[in-house]
Design an enzyme around this catalytic site. Sequence first.
Site, mmCIF file in Angstrom:
data_model
loop_
_atom_site.group_PDB
_atom_site.id
_atom_site.type_symbol
_atom_site.label_atom_id
_atom_site.label_comp_id
_atom_site.label_asym_id
_atom_site.label_seq_id
_atom_site.Cartn_x
_atom_site.Cartn_y
_atom_site.Cartn_z
ATOM 1 N N GLY A 81 0.811 -1.218 0.000
ATOM 2 C CA GLY A 81 0.000 0.000 0.000
ATOM 3 C C GLY A 81 0.842 1.264 0.000
ATOM 4 N N GLN A 82 0.120 2.371 0.105
ATOM 5 C CA GLN A 82 0.775 3.701 0.042
ATOM 6 C C GLN A 82 1.762 3.936 1.180
ATOM 7 O OE1 GLN A 82 -0.623 7.504 -1.103
ATOM 8 N NE2 GLN A 82 -2.646 6.865 -0.357
ATOM 9 N N ILE A 83 1.307 3.658 2.412
ATOM 10 C CA ILE A 83 2.193 3.873 3.562
ATOM 11 C C ILE A 83 3.359 2.892 3.483
ATOM 12 C CG2 ILE A 83 2.384 3.784 6.088
ATOM 13 C CD1 ILE A 83 -0.512 4.768 6.228
ATOM 14 N N GLY A 84 3.048 1.654 3.113
ATOM 15 C CA GLY A 84 4.114 0.664 2.965
ATOM 16 C C GLY A 84 5.196 1.153 2.015
ATOM 17 N N ARG B 47 -12.935 2.002 5.606
ATOM 18 C CA ARG B 47 -14.394 2.103 5.695
ATOM 19 C C ARG B 47 -14.965 2.246 4.288
ATOM 20 N NH1 ARG B 47 -18.114 4.330 9.836
ATOM 21 N NH2 ARG B 47 -16.330 4.814 11.135
ATOM 22 N N ASN C 271 -12.116 -5.449 10.512
ATOM 23 C CA ASN C 271 -10.740 -5.341 11.002
ATOM 24 C C ASN C 271 -10.422 -6.399 12.053
ATOM 25 O OD1 ASN C 271 -9.156 -3.267 9.622
ATOM 26 N ND2 ASN C 271 -10.986 -2.060 10.043
ATOM 27 N N ASN D 232 -6.177 1.735 10.724
ATOM 28 C CA ASN D 232 -7.291 2.249 11.534
ATOM 29 C C ASN D 232 -8.489 1.304 11.597
ATOM 30 O OD1 ASN D 232 -6.373 4.753 12.526
ATOM 31 N ND2 ASN D 232 -6.409 5.551 10.439
ATOM 32 N N ASP E 155 -0.040 12.351 14.989
ATOM 33 C CA ASP E 155 -0.783 13.455 15.614
ATOM 34 C C ASP E 155 0.172 14.327 16.431
ATOM 35 O OD1 ASP E 155 -3.279 12.236 14.707
ATOM 36 O OD2 ASP E 155 -2.838 10.729 16.216
ATOM 37 N N ARG F 296 2.244 16.349 14.065
ATOM 38 C CA ARG F 296 1.415 17.420 13.490
ATOM 39 C C ARG F 296 1.249 18.563 14.490
ATOM 40 N NH1 ARG F 296 -3.130 13.365 10.830
ATOM 41 N NH2 ARG F 296 -2.155 13.197 8.773
ATOM 42 N N HIS G 75 -6.763 7.644 18.606
ATOM 43 C CA HIS G 75 -6.344 8.224 17.326
ATOM 44 C C HIS G 75 -7.600 8.366 16.464
ATOM 45 C CE1 HIS G 75 -4.415 9.013 13.554
ATOM 46 N NE2 HIS G 75 -5.003 7.965 13.030
HETATM 47 P P1 NDP Z 1 -2.510 3.061 3.212
HETATM 48 O O1 NDP Z 1 -1.193 2.403 3.144
HETATM 49 O O2 NDP Z 1 -2.637 4.478 2.767
HETATM 50 O O3 NDP Z 1 -3.102 2.997 4.718
HETATM 51 C C1 NDP Z 1 -3.062 1.810 5.455
HETATM 52 C C2 NDP Z 1 -3.741 2.018 6.778
HETATM 53 O O4 NDP Z 1 -3.084 3.016 7.525
HETATM 54 C C3 NDP Z 1 -5.204 2.452 6.690
HETATM 55 O O5 NDP Z 1 -5.935 1.701 7.667
HETATM 56 C C4 NDP Z 1 -5.165 3.896 7.080
HETATM 57 O O6 NDP Z 1 -6.320 4.316 7.743
HETATM 58 C C5 NDP Z 1 -4.062 3.852 8.093
HETATM 59 N N1 NDP Z 1 -3.535 5.160 8.506
HETATM 60 C C6 NDP Z 1 -3.181 5.448 9.774
HETATM 61 N N2 NDP Z 1 -2.768 6.705 9.871
HETATM 62 C C7 NDP Z 1 -2.852 7.231 8.657
HETATM 63 C C8 NDP Z 1 -2.578 8.517 8.140
HETATM 64 N N3 NDP Z 1 -2.163 9.499 8.900
HETATM 65 N N4 NDP Z 1 -2.752 8.727 6.837
HETATM 66 C C9 NDP Z 1 -3.194 7.750 6.062
HETATM 67 N N5 NDP Z 1 -3.496 6.507 6.496
HETATM 68 C C10 NDP Z 1 -3.347 6.260 7.782
HETATM 69 O O7 NDP Z 1 -3.616 2.201 2.468
HETATM 70 P P2 NDP Z 1 -3.539 1.485 1.053
HETATM 71 O O8 NDP Z 1 -4.961 1.175 0.730
HETATM 72 O O9 NDP Z 1 -2.674 2.203 0.102
HETATM 73 O O10 NDP Z 1 -2.788 0.127 1.377
HETATM 74 C C11 NDP Z 1 -3.276 -0.820 2.260
HETATM 75 C C12 NDP Z 1 -2.633 -2.143 1.910
HETATM 76 O O11 NDP Z 1 -2.955 -3.040 2.944
HETATM 77 C C13 NDP Z 1 -3.129 -2.743 0.600
HETATM 78 O O12 NDP Z 1 -2.002 -3.119 -0.167
HETATM 79 C C14 NDP Z 1 -3.916 -3.974 1.053
HETATM 80 O O13 NDP Z 1 -3.779 -5.048 0.136
HETATM 81 C C15 NDP Z 1 -3.242 -4.273 2.356
HETATM 82 N N6 NDP Z 1 -3.935 -5.066 3.342
HETATM 83 C C16 NDP Z 1 -3.196 -6.040 3.937
HETATM 84 C C17 NDP Z 1 -3.719 -6.829 4.899
HETATM 85 C C18 NDP Z 1 -2.888 -7.896 5.501
HETATM 86 O O14 NDP Z 1 -1.673 -7.856 5.390
HETATM 87 N N7 NDP Z 1 -3.494 -8.857 6.150
HETATM 88 C C19 NDP Z 1 -5.119 -6.638 5.342
HETATM 89 C C20 NDP Z 1 -5.798 -5.558 4.703
HETATM 90 C C21 NDP Z 1 -5.208 -4.788 3.738
HETATM 91 P P3 NDP Z 1 -7.546 5.076 7.023
HETATM 92 O O15 NDP Z 1 -8.192 4.026 6.145
HETATM 93 O O16 NDP Z 1 -8.407 5.511 8.145
HETATM 94 O O17 NDP Z 1 -6.943 6.197 6.239
#
Ligand code: NDP
Length: 343
Positions: free
Chosen positions: A16-19, A94, A107, A133, A161, A164, A189
Amino acid sequence: MSAPSPVTVTVTGAGGQIGYALLFRIASGAMLGPDTPVRLRLLEIPAGIRAAEGTALELQDCAFPALDSIDITTDVSAGFDGTNIALLVGARPRGPGMERGDLLQANGAIFAPQGAAINAGAADDVKVLVVGNPANTNAFIASAHAPDVPAERFTAMTRLDHNRALAQLALTLQIPVRSICNVTIWGNHSATQVPDITHGIVTDSSGVPRTLPEALAAVLGSPGAVEAWLDETFIPRVAKRGAEIIEVRGSSSAASAAAAAVDHMHDWVLGTGASWTSAARVSDGSYGVDPGLISSFPVRSNNQAWEIEQGLAVSPAVQARIDRSIRELRDERDMVRSLGMVR
Ligand code: NDP
């Protein structure tokens, strides 16, 4: 002197994005120091595995000296086998029409098995940070399924937080962030989080310390103006910063979330230094927070353990905000209990 032993770091949601922002900083040594070898373990669901594989190719191309190996898996047990540090980023967002109970249930289905796998296979010194989250309650669920791991090893991220809050204070006072210390985020959070500057200290370039409320009054004009700024500008700005970033950037914050996760683990492992910071950890009853809830507190890390800063005076106004945030955490706990996700 012998080289430090390799540390196994598991990142979920690695595709994902954070990853994407997080993995390069871990591999570069920003989290554990440049001399600590890292074995990365990327855990993804099948839909995210190709993105994780692509990120791994780029990690190889960086030729980071501290990066020993990269393994990618969709198997939860393999993902946490021997893990020293677990960064739980992947979570179910969500969706349209989803109620809070649906979100917690979705979750719970992710974080309960992850907690169980950590319990079964992680290293004895495992440290867990939940980013996905609703982070506090996801950490609560994971911890409940890991009865053999001390509850204080399951933490949730409020460092973003905290950062920030520091940034907004530095911008307002027109000073560097490094001049400000002892700011706190209390509670969940979420929008109910409580950024608190009561005990903050500002040190000017000549090394003279002042309280943060005094420094703000000097800029904003009076203690009354500081109160109004805290209520009307500072607290809402920090709590709603994620939405502001989505509006301006067009997608959610990722690099700053990754930087905060790195800060959290860096300080947990290597120590906090002079100032406390903020992290959500299991409550021991301090500051009236129900024991067992995972709430943000002012914390210092000593000997790789987060300790809650004790004895701080809390004003009635701040306490009322904390109580509101704790009520929300209690509701989430009761909901996951009523859904049968934890006992
Ligand atoms: P992101 O990497 O952007 O975000 C991941 C999580 O971090 C979300 O729950 C997001 O919450 C949370 N988060 C916490 N703080 C912040 C912040 N300040 N800003 C943004 N996000 C924050 O999500 P992606 O959709 O890009 O990537 C998620 C990845 O997780 C996907 O590749 C998916 O396949 C994977 N995944 C893996 C799982 C597993 O390993 N078992 C299970 C589920 C998903 P919020 O949604 O509230 O923004």
